[in-house]
Scaffold this motif. Sequence first.
Motif, short mmCIF file in Angstrom:
data_model
loop_
_atom_site.label_atom_id
_atom_site.label_comp_id
_atom_site.label_asym_id
_atom_site.label_seq_id
_atom_site.Cartn_x
_atom_site.Cartn_y
_atom_site.Cartn_z
N TYR A 44 -8.09 -4.50 -3.43
CA TYR A 44 -7.55 -5.62 -4.20
C TYR A 44 -6.47 -5.19 -5.19
O TYR A 44 -5.62 -5.98 -5.59
N ARG A 45 -6.47 -3.91 -5.61
CA ARG A 45 -5.46 -3.45 -6.56
C ARG A 45 -4.05 -3.47 -5.98
O ARG A 45 -3.07 -3.54 -6.72
N PHE A 46 -3.94 -3.43 -4.65
CA PHE A 46 -2.62 -3.45 -4.01
C PHE A 46 -2.13 -4.87 -3.72
O PHE A 46 -1.03 -5.04 -3.19
N CYS A 47 -2.93 -5.88 -4.03
CA CYS A 47 -2.62 -7.27 -3.69
C CYS A 47 -2.06 -8.00 -4.90
O CYS A 47 -2.54 -7.81 -6.03
N SER A 48 -1.08 -8.84 -4.66
CA SER A 48 -0.53 -9.73 -5.69
C SER A 48 -0.49 -11.15 -5.13
O SER A 48 -0.16 -11.36 -3.96
N LEU A 49 -0.82 -12.10 -5.96
CA LEU A 49 -0.95 -13.50 -5.54
C LEU A 49 0.42 -14.14 -5.34
O LEU A 49 1.32 -13.98 -6.17
N THR A 78 -0.75 2.40 4.88
CA THR A 78 0.53 2.38 4.19
C THR A 78 1.46 1.32 4.79
O THR A 78 1.61 1.23 6.02
N GLY A 79 2.06 0.52 3.90
CA GLY A 79 2.99 -0.51 4.38
C GLY A 79 2.96 -1.73 3.49
O GLY A 79 2.28 -1.77 2.45
N ARG A 80 3.69 -2.76 3.90
CA ARG A 80 3.75 -4.02 3.20
C ARG A 80 3.17 -5.11 4.09
O ARG A 80 3.52 -5.20 5.28
N TYR A 81 2.30 -5.91 3.52
CA TYR A 81 1.63 -6.96 4.28
C TYR A 81 1.69 -8.26 3.50
O TYR A 81 1.65 -8.26 2.26
N ARG A 82 1.76 -9.36 4.25
CA ARG A 82 1.81 -10.67 3.62
C ARG A 82 1.07 -11.67 4.51
O ARG A 82 1.31 -11.72 5.72
N GLY A 83 0.17 -12.42 3.91
CA GLY A 83 -0.60 -13.40 4.67
C GLY A 83 -1.77 -13.92 3.87
O GLY A 83 -1.84 -13.77 2.65
N ARG A 84 -2.71 -14.56 4.57
CA ARG A 84 -3.89 -15.12 3.94
C ARG A 84 -4.97 -14.05 3.82
O ARG A 84 -5.19 -13.27 4.73
N VAL A 85 -5.66 -14.04 2.69
CA VAL A 85 -6.62 -13.00 2.38
C VAL A 85 -8.04 -13.52 2.58
O VAL A 85 -8.32 -14.70 2.38
N VAL A 134 0.86 -1.18 0.00
CA VAL A 134 0.00 0.00 0.00
C VAL A 134 0.90 1.23 0.00
O VAL A 134 1.61 1.49 0.98
N PRO A 135 0.90 2.03 -1.08
CA PRO A 135 1.85 3.15 -1.17
C PRO A 135 1.50 4.34 -0.29
O PRO A 135 2.39 5.07 0.15
N SER A 136 0.22 4.56 -0.04
CA SER A 136 -0.18 5.75 0.72
C SER A 136 -1.50 5.48 1.42
O SER A 136 -2.18 4.49 1.16
N GLY A 137 -1.85 6.41 2.29
CA GLY A 137 -3.10 6.29 3.00
C GLY A 137 -2.94 5.76 4.41
O GLY A 137 -1.83 5.65 4.95
N LYS A 138 -4.05 5.43 4.99
CA LYS A 138 -4.07 5.00 6.38
C LYS A 138 -3.39 3.64 6.56
O LYS A 138 -2.84 3.34 7.62
#
Length: 440
Positions: A422-427, A393-400, A387-391
Amino acid sequence: MAVLVLDKRKRPLMPCSEKRARLLLERGRARVHCMVPFTIRLVDRRIEDSVLQPLRVKIDPGSQTTGIALVRDQDDVDVDTGEVKKVAHVVLLAELKHRGQTIRDALTQRRAFRRRRRSSNLCYRAPRFDNRVRKAGWLPPSLQHRVDTIMAWVNRLRRWVPVTAINQELVRFDTQALQNPEIGGVEYQQGTLAGYEVREYLLEKWGRKCAYCDAKDVPLEIDHILPRSRGGSDRVSNLVIACHDCNRAKGNMPVERFLAKQPERIRKILAQAKAPLRDAAAVNSTRWALFNALKATGLPVESGTGGRTKFNRTRLNIPKGHALDAACVGNVDDVQEWQKPVLCIKATGRGSYQRTRLDRFGFPRSYLTRNKSAFGFQTGDSVKAVVPSGKRTGRYRGRVAIRASGSFNIQTPQGVVQGIHYRFCSLIQRADGYGYSWAR
């Protein structure tokens, strides 16, 4: 960590190191086949051009968690004595957490809902009793789940590595031999493993803490509820685990006199001493079903007891752990390279056929969407979100966990992060009914 390797036709080869796998990927000689456990597929190698070594899958079945160890067998000759020792080199350690209790609770809830609807004269089918036939060897769903998940991972490992044999801890606690030491002969109880079966059973039964003061992480000793000097026996129903101070203070007093000021604890100890170990009952119920399923694979299957497993682990000075217990199953003289991260596998299921949410009476209160996927994602997929910006913001990894609105939740090791678009998520990896994490 060892990286699993497949040939160009997806046949298993010997695992390699992380460094070698990185070089193969950088030079274009391999492709990523699976993320967890990390598996690569070679594009220029066939199994006929490779040399394979014997690999063994060792299993330590448990009621809630099963330990799995993938080891490479090797026979070493002792220079001093000339004896041949069996050495197990650990390749992969894993702990499989079952969801048997979740299945049991779900079936209990469904049964209660159906009973309530029938008893209230509501529009619902009558109970059926005459058309239910159970085949031989039937197990309840919560127990059959343990067998199925273990076999699923054994078959996965067979697809990824050249497994040549299987070890299973068949008997964790031999309850008949505990109650009657003569049932298997005197040598069975008085050999090298004397005391290990009884002590391990009592440690599990009393939660590895003192029965008199609840002390943990201290040396624990076996104590008689009714002392032998007053006519007590050595049956497991008359044995408890106690710390050294409590055992010494109790001496030859009956437990009613020693805990005269704690009547509630006396009732708890006496009731728990007579009750069987529930986890041991669950393991004993599924052990032969699992053993027969493993034999059906066509590979040689060796079995061992929980007492021998603990004897090996204690003799080799290996810490307690489900995966490390699996590495010590069976006849082994030495275990090497066991200081590895453990792959924690949690059975999460593949969703539900239920199309509605229920209220506390068992009636529908809302409807679930029929589509289990949205925007190319499905609940349970392993994703990476940036997530590049906003509330958020950061990098996350886990189950969706998906929503039709496109606002997803991600279950990370630190907790649940809500409202990730969903636009910030990659499989990373598709959902396969399991959640993964790493631990030491």
